[in-house]
Design a protein around this motif. Structure first.
Motif, PDB file in Angstrom:
ATOM      1  N   SER A  45      13.057  -9.722  -2.084  1.00  0.00           N
ATOM      2  CA  SER A  45      13.955  -8.844  -1.045  1.00  0.00           C
ATOM      3  C   SER A  45      13.061  -7.710  -0.565  1.00  0.00           C
ATOM      4  O   SER A  45      13.734  -6.701  -0.143  1.00  0.00           O
ATOM      5  CB  SER A  45      15.172  -8.306  -1.838  1.00  0.00           C
ATOM      6  N   LYS A  46      11.777  -7.709  -0.543  1.00  0.00           N
ATOM      7  CA  LYS A  46      10.831  -6.628   0.010  1.00  0.00           C
ATOM      8  C   LYS A  46      10.148  -7.299   1.072  1.00  0.00           C
ATOM      9  O   LYS A  46       9.560  -8.254   1.005  1.00  0.00           O
ATOM     10  CB  LYS A  46      10.292  -5.735  -1.032  1.00  0.00           C
ATOM     11  N   GLN A  47      10.191  -6.506   2.353  1.00  0.00           N
ATOM     12  CA  GLN A  47       9.507  -7.091   3.594  1.00  0.00           C
ATOM     13  C   GLN A  47       7.988  -6.829   3.483  1.00  0.00           C
ATOM     14  O   GLN A  47       7.594  -5.614   3.047  1.00  0.00           O
ATOM     15  CB  GLN A  47       9.921  -6.403   4.683  1.00  0.00           C
ATOM     16  N   VAL A  48       7.205  -7.836   3.490  1.00  0.00           N
ATOM     17  CA  VAL A  48       5.982  -7.933   3.882  1.00  0.00           C
ATOM     18  C   VAL A  48       5.546  -7.828   5.205  1.00  0.00           C
ATOM     19  O   VAL A  48       6.086  -8.994   6.079  1.00  0.00           O
ATOM     20  CB  VAL A  48       4.901  -8.823   3.217  1.00  0.00           C
ATOM     21  N   ARG A  49       4.875  -6.755   6.050  1.00  0.00           N
ATOM     22  CA  ARG A  49       4.582  -6.936   7.268  1.00  0.00           C
ATOM     23  C   ARG A  49       3.429  -7.803   7.878  1.00  0.00           C
ATOM     24  O   ARG A  49       2.448  -8.117   6.811  1.00  0.00           O
ATOM     25  CB  ARG A  49       4.149  -5.269   7.659  1.00  0.00           C
ATOM     26  N   THR A  50       3.699  -8.398   8.706  1.00  0.00           N
ATOM     27  CA  THR A  50       2.677  -9.349   9.256  1.00  0.00           C
ATOM     28  C   THR A  50       2.275  -9.383  10.484  1.00  0.00           C
ATOM     29  O   THR A  50       2.965  -8.476  11.279  1.00  0.00           O
ATOM     30  CB  THR A  50       3.492 -11.053   9.126  1.00  0.00           C
ATOM     31  N   VAL A  51       1.045  -9.834  11.001  1.00  0.00           N
ATOM     32  CA  VAL A  51       0.635  -9.825  12.322  1.00  0.00           C
ATOM     33  C   VAL A  51       0.330 -11.362  12.597  1.00  0.00           C
ATOM     34  O   VAL A  51      -0.605 -11.975  11.910  1.00  0.00           O
ATOM     35  CB  VAL A  51      -0.748  -8.989  12.222  1.00  0.00           C
ATOM     36  N   VAL A  93       0.390  -5.683  -2.421  1.00  0.00           N
ATOM     37  CA  VAL A  93       0.041  -4.992  -3.579  1.00  0.00           C
ATOM     38  C   VAL A  93       1.313  -4.207  -4.116  1.00  0.00           C
ATOM     39  O   VAL A  93       1.578  -4.134  -5.441  1.00  0.00           O
ATOM     40  CB  VAL A  93      -1.283  -4.387  -3.542  1.00  0.00           C
ATOM     41  N   ALA A  94       2.003  -3.666  -3.332  1.00  0.00           N
ATOM     42  CA  ALA A  94       3.158  -2.861  -3.798  1.00  0.00           C
ATOM     43  C   ALA A  94       4.166  -3.479  -4.305  1.00  0.00           C
ATOM     44  O   ALA A  94       4.824  -3.011  -5.400  1.00  0.00           O
ATOM     45  CB  ALA A  94       3.872  -1.942  -2.490  1.00  0.00           C
ATOM     46  N   ILE A  95       4.217  -4.601  -3.846  1.00  0.00           N
ATOM     47  CA  ILE A  95       5.558  -5.505  -4.519  1.00  0.00           C
ATOM     48  C   ILE A  95       5.016  -6.367  -5.826  1.00  0.00           C
ATOM     49  O   ILE A  95       5.734  -6.110  -6.713  1.00  0.00           O
ATOM     50  CB  ILE A  95       5.678  -6.685  -3.408  1.00  0.00           C
ATOM     51  N   LEU A  96       3.812  -6.631  -6.127  1.00  0.00           N
ATOM     52  CA  LEU A  96       3.375  -7.335  -7.049  1.00  0.00           C
ATOM     53  C   LEU A  96       3.029  -6.384  -8.391  1.00  0.00           C
ATOM     54  O   LEU A  96       3.152  -6.825  -9.486  1.00  0.00           O
ATOM     55  CB  LEU A  96       2.142  -8.059  -6.790  1.00  0.00           C
ATOM     56  N   THR A  97       2.693  -5.199  -8.020  1.00  0.00           N
ATOM     57  CA  THR A  97       2.464  -4.292  -9.082  1.00  0.00           C
ATOM     58  C   THR A  97       3.384  -2.978  -9.257  1.00  0.00           C
ATOM     59  O   THR A  97       3.234  -2.337 -10.263  1.00  0.00           O
ATOM     60  CB  THR A  97       1.200  -3.474  -8.460  1.00  0.00           C
ATOM     61  N   ASP A  98       4.177  -2.777  -8.411  1.00  0.00           N
ATOM     62  CA  ASP A  98       5.125  -1.674  -8.363  1.00  0.00           C
ATOM     63  C   ASP A  98       4.501  -0.371  -8.281  1.00  0.00           C
ATOM     64  O   ASP A  98       4.944   0.593  -8.854  1.00  0.00           O
ATOM     65  CB  ASP A  98       6.025  -1.822  -9.516  1.00  0.00           C
ATOM     66  N   SER A  99       3.169  -0.250  -7.797  1.00  0.00           N
ATOM     67  CA  SER A  99       2.492   0.661  -7.561  1.00  0.00           C
ATOM     68  C   SER A  99       3.037   1.777  -6.587  1.00  0.00           C
ATOM     69  O   SER A  99       3.533   1.339  -5.511  1.00  0.00           O
ATOM     70  CB  SER A  99       1.006   0.258  -7.148  1.00  0.00           C
ATOM     71  N   LYS A 119      -2.998 -17.888  13.215  1.00  0.00           N
ATOM     72  CA  LYS A 119      -2.235 -17.909  12.087  1.00  0.00           C
ATOM     73  C   LYS A 119      -1.897 -16.298  11.732  1.00  0.00           C
ATOM     74  O   LYS A 119      -2.006 -15.428  12.410  1.00  0.00           O
ATOM     75  CB  LYS A 119      -3.414 -18.301  10.933  1.00  0.00           C
ATOM     76  N   TRP A 120      -1.028 -16.460  10.351  1.00  0.00           N
ATOM     77  CA  TRP A 120      -0.523 -15.096  10.192  1.00  0.00           C
ATOM     78  C   TRP A 120      -1.516 -14.237   9.373  1.00  0.00           C
ATOM     79  O   TRP A 120      -2.214 -14.831   8.422  1.00  0.00           O
ATOM     80  CB  TRP A 120       0.740 -15.332   9.353  1.00  0.00           C
ATOM     81  N   TYR A 121      -1.387 -13.012   9.454  1.00  0.00           N
ATOM     82  CA  TYR A 121      -2.113 -11.908   8.639  1.00  0.00           C
ATOM     83  C   TYR A 121      -1.036 -11.251   8.100  1.00  0.00           C
ATOM     84  O   TYR A 121      -0.311 -10.737   8.407  1.00  0.00           O
ATOM     85  CB  TYR A 121      -3.079 -11.292   9.310  1.00  0.00           C
ATOM     86  N   PHE A 122      -1.350 -10.983   6.403  1.00  0.00           N
ATOM     87  CA  PHE A 122      -0.450  -9.996   5.750  1.00  0.00           C
ATOM     88  C   PHE A 122      -1.267  -8.681   5.441  1.00  0.00           C
ATOM     89  O   PHE A 122      -1.992  -8.792   5.044  1.00  0.00           O
ATOM     90  CB  PHE A 122      -0.178 -10.830   4.505  1.00  0.00           C
ATOM     91  N   VAL A 123      -0.023  -7.695   5.528  1.00  0.00           N
ATOM     92  CA  VAL A 123      -0.570  -6.285   5.264  1.00  0.00           C
ATOM     93  C   VAL A 123      -0.772  -6.078   3.710  1.00  0.00           C
ATOM     94  O   VAL A 123       0.068  -6.512   2.998  1.00  0.00           O
ATOM     95  CB  VAL A 123       0.599  -5.231   5.636  1.00  0.00           C
ATOM     96  N   ILE A 124      -1.861  -5.886   3.007  1.00  0.00           N
ATOM     97  CA  ILE A 124      -2.345  -5.948   1.877  1.00  0.00           C
ATOM     98  C   ILE A 124      -1.568  -4.897   0.973  1.00  0.00           C
ATOM     99  O   ILE A 124      -1.221  -5.298  -0.089  1.00  0.00           O
ATOM    100  CB  ILE A 124      -4.054  -5.735   1.599  1.00  0.00           C
ATOM    101  N   GLU A 125      -1.499  -3.814   1.496  1.00  0.00           N
ATOM    102  CA  GLU A 125      -0.795  -2.618   0.873  1.00  0.00           C
ATOM    103  C   GLU A 125       0.833  -3.013   0.580  1.00  0.00           C
ATOM    104  O   GLU A 125       1.187  -2.934  -0.779  1.00  0.00           O
ATOM    105  CB  GLU A 125      -0.641  -1.476   1.662  1.00  0.00           C
ATOM    106  N   ASP A 126       1.156  -3.995   1.340  1.00  0.00           N
ATOM    107  CA  ASP A 126       2.823  -4.418   1.275  1.00  0.00           C
ATOM    108  C   ASP A 126       2.696  -5.205   0.159  1.00  0.00           C
ATOM    109  O   ASP A 126       3.549  -5.287  -0.784  1.00  0.00           O
ATOM    110  CB  ASP A 126       3.335  -4.826   2.503  1.00  0.00           C
ATOM    111  N   ASP A 142       1.322   4.094  -5.435  1.00  0.00           N
ATOM    112  CA  ASP A 142      -0.140   4.231  -4.500  1.00  0.00           C
ATOM    113  C   ASP A 142      -0.816   3.052  -4.385  1.00  0.00           C
ATOM    114  O   ASP A 142      -1.742   2.803  -4.885  1.00  0.00           O
ATOM    115  CB  ASP A 142      -0.775   5.436  -4.990  1.00  0.00           C
ATOM    116  N   PRO A 143      -0.198   1.972  -3.692  1.00  0.00           N
ATOM    117  CA  PRO A 143      -1.076   0.790  -3.269  1.00  0.00           C
ATOM    118  C   PRO A 143      -2.462   1.078  -3.009  1.00  0.00           C
ATOM    119  O   PRO A 143      -3.196   0.160  -3.254  1.00  0.00           O
ATOM    120  CB  PRO A 143      -0.231   0.043  -2.406  1.00  0.00           C
ATOM    121  N   LYS A 144      -2.637   2.051  -2.272  1.00  0.00           N
ATOM    122  CA  LYS A 144      -3.965   2.244  -1.723  1.00  0.00           C
ATOM    123  C   LYS A 144      -4.987   2.740  -2.853  1.00  0.00           C
ATOM    124  O   LYS A 144      -6.136   1.931  -2.854  1.00  0.00           O
ATOM    125  CB  LYS A 144      -4.165   3.418  -0.621  1.00  0.00           C
ATOM    126  N   GLN A 145      -4.709   3.240  -3.691  1.00  0.00           N
ATOM    127  CA  GLN A 145      -5.369   3.485  -4.884  1.00  0.00           C
ATOM    128  C   GLN A 145      -5.612   2.110  -5.712  1.00  0.00           C
ATOM    129  O   GLN A 145      -6.736   2.002  -6.436  1.00  0.00           O
ATOM    130  CB  GLN A 145      -4.919   4.707  -5.734  1.00  0.00           C
TER     131      GLN A 145
END
Length: 277
Positions: free
Chosen positions: A9-15, A31-37, A22-29, A39-42
């Motif tokens: 239920s959390k949106q991953v932004r795509t381009v 990582v934030a979902i899979l880790t609950d981090s 083909k689709w590209y996925f925002v890595i920060e999104d 600060d996904p950048k860190q």
């Protein structure tokens, strides 16, 4: 993998990349979902520190693309499906385990298919059935795959090596058969990254097969060598199918190429017929 765009239920932004289709996925999104981090950048920085091989190829895996954000367009690190799955392999999180298990299963399946190619055909049939395709359509689609493989084998044996050359020759057959290149055909059907032939009706598949089977027969008899000669053969093979298509359209008064496809109802473009004569 389309489900990852809305994960838990959390949106991953795509381009969407029009050139590569083909689709590209925002890595920060992701990582934030899979880790609950918080600060996904860190977290991404730590991933790169732990995984040297991934860090070395990071530029290839993660290009920076313009992404729509609440504050306007921003450049963000993105990855296609292949790059995304490689990054997920380096995430030590319970939420990443289902993806890792899936990757392991896919790898195992592919090794099995190398040992027994019939398994690939069986799995393809099962997948089409799960998607709701009728049995008679599935048989035509499987035959079209076999005809395509016969053609590409002949191209390999006659000096066609590069994938780009394969794409150009395929476009020549399609243009002569339907009056449309594959990319133009996708636009008619409202498709993006979907496989065009998976959205053809029976007659579209039949004429597609006729174009490629005719080209295969011409290559075997004329023995063209190299890209230029094979391009001529592709046009000849496509023309045979194109002439047959036009003859049928003349008799029935109906166009073969249409916007109808197997997309879910809400994603379908408005049905329309496009003249390709």
């Amino acid at each position: 993998m389309s489900n990852i765009k809305l994960f838990e239920s959390k949106q991953v932004r795509t381009v969407w990349n029009e050139t590569e289709e083909k689709w590209y996925f925002v890595i920060e999104d992701v990582v934030a979902i899979l880790t609950d981090s918080k600060d996904p950048k860190q977290y991404i920085k730590r991933i790169r520190q732990r995984d040297e091989a991934l860090a070395e190829g990071w530029v290839q895996f993660v290009p920076t693309l313009w992404v729509d954000t609440a504050g306007g367009k921003q450049k963000m690190g993105c990855a296609d499906t292949k790059g995304l799955l490689r990054i997920i392999q380096s995430i030590p999180s319970p939420k990443a385990e289902p993806f890792k298990r899936w990757l392991a299963q896919v790898g195992s399946d592919r090794l099995d298919e190398i040992e027994n190619p019939e398994l690939a055909t069986q799995r393809a049939r099962e997948l089409y059935k799960l998607k709701g395709y009728p049995d008679d359509w599935i048989e035509k689609r499987m035959r079209s795959i076999a005809i395509r493989e016969e053609l590409t084998d002949e191209w390999k044996n006659h000096g066609v090596k590069e994938q780009q050359e394969y794409a150009i020759l395929t476009a020549e057959i399609s243009k002569a058969t339907f009056g449309l290149t594959p990319s133009e055909y996708k636009q008619v059907k409202g498709l993006k990254n979907q496989n065009l032939r998976d959205h053809m009706n029976d007659l579209e598949l039949i004429f597609s097969m006729l174009g490629e089977a005719s080209t295969t027969a011409i290559v075997r008899t004329q023995q063209p060598e190299g890209f230029i000669q094979n391009k001529k053969a592709a046009k000849q093979g496509g023309k045979i199918a194109g002439d047959a298509r036009k003859a049928l359209e003349l008799e029935t008064g109906e166009e073969i190429v249409s916007a109808r496809n197997y997309l879910p109802e809400k994603k379908r473009p408005k049905d329309r017929i496009l003249s390709t004569n």
